[in-house]
Design an enzyme around this catalytic site. Structure first.
Site, PDB file in Angstrom:
ATOM      1  N   SER A  46      36.204  74.320  61.309  1.00 25.94           N
ATOM      2  CA  SER A  46      36.804  73.999  62.606  1.00 25.94           C
ATOM      3  C   SER A  46      38.217  73.795  62.515  1.00 25.94           C
ATOM      4  CB  SER A  46      36.156  72.688  63.023  1.00 25.94           C
ATOM      5  OG  SER A  46      36.402  72.364  64.476  1.00 25.94           O
ATOM      6  N   ASP A 175      32.255  76.963  67.510  1.00 26.13           N
ATOM      7  CA  ASP A 175      32.817  76.148  66.340  1.00 26.13           C
ATOM      8  C   ASP A 175      31.744  75.841  65.385  1.00 26.13           C
ATOM      9  OD1 ASP A 175      33.239  73.581  64.719  1.00 26.13           O
ATOM     10  OD2 ASP A 175      34.543  72.939  66.747  1.00 26.13           O
TER      11      ASP A 175
END
Length: 302
Positions: A46, A175
């Site tokens: 991320s 993500d």
């Protein structure tokens, strides 16, 4: 203590994500670069994937600017960007857009791809395929060009609801923290043979996630009706994440991990106020400066 000024091949550098909380952890990454603590393998998920590639490009200024000064760009995002369908964070611009627009210039946000590509260090970042639920890992071998690299960093960083999905070679990603890593790439580093880890966390010591409230669960299920795995992974992520936090704590107690935990986290993952992000960076940098001698001592133990 003086800097080691060596390449560190037997310890994995593992960097947690957390959106704009990375403004705080940027201070730790900058400290590693200032002390020339050069790890051979960097695992970032991320927002941590941005730290990973900036770290391998040895770019101190960009490491800070990516999560502090970039918010001043009028194209950064916000409610207007969200309503236009670009996301609360205007991801296509913030990743490959900025990098390609500034390529070859001396602007702070220009990415030094030549240094990144020439470095002996490798990166490991991950994205979550929203159709299949598969976790996909990428290394430098998957990033022969600046655009290839930035698309993968964007994919790993694509926060559900706040950023549009990222398409790479016909596959759509969200993500990476939704995938097998649970948000910290400890298991990926273990699979690569590492037994010692320097872990940069983006939450204070003792933090654990709570299950989402029913209203939040309903929102995610409605928003991702066509891609239910995104909703269910988001809703259920708190349990495996907390178990992983317990595991990192255990490794630290046993001496197998050295862990940077923010003394406090003054910003949320969605913070866009420049002054607040600047203060968060300053706090993170000051804390890392206090702790860096201990990091070096731990690294030298072997």
């Amino acid at each position: 203590m003086g800097t080691l000024t060596v390449n560190i091949s037997d310890v994995a550098l593992v960097i947690e994500g957390g959106g704009m909380r990375a403004s705080y952890t940027a201070g730790a990454v900058v400290t590693l670069l200032e002390r020339q603590l050069h790890f051979g393998r960097v695992y970032g998920i991320s927002a941590g994937s941005s730290h990973a590639v900036n770290y391998v490009s040895r770019d101190i200024a960009r490491t800070k600017a990516s999560f502090v000064d970039l918010v001043r760009d009028p194209r950064f995002g916000g409610v207007g960007s969200f309503l236009r369908g670009h996301g609360y964070f205007n991801a296509p611009y913030l990743y490959e857009g900025v990098a390609e627009e500034l390529a070859g210039t001396d602007a702070v946000m220009a990415f030094d791809f030549d240094t990144f590509a020439a470095s002996d260090a490798d990166v490991h970042i991950e994205g979550f395929d929203w159709d299949t639920g598969e976790t996909v890992a990428w290394t430098k071998a998957d990033c022969p060009t600046l655009r290839d690299m930035m698309l993968r960093v964007r994919a790993s960083s694509t926060m559900p609801l706040f950023m549009p999905p990222t398409v790479i070679n016909g596959r759509t990603f969200m993500d990476g923290g939704l995938g097998e890593s649970r948000g910290i790439l400890l298991d990926a580093a273990r699979r690569d043979g590492f037994e010692r880890f320097l872990v940069i966390r983006s939450q204070p010591r003792g933090y654990r996630k709570k299950p989402p409230r029913p209203a939040a669960q309903a929102l995610f299920r409605a928003a991702f009706r066509a891609h239910p795995q995104v909703a269910e992974r988001t809703i259920g992520r708190w349990q495996p994440y907390n178990a992983l936090c317990d595991e990192v704590d255990r490794l630290e107690r046993e001496g197998a991990a050295c862990v940077f935990h923010p003394d406090e986290m003054p910003v949320s993952n969605r913070e866009t106020d420049h002054a607040k992000l600047s203060r968060a960076y300053d706090q993170g940098y000051a804390q890392a400066q206090r702790e860096a001698d201990a990091w070096e001592t731990w690294l030298q133990r072997g």
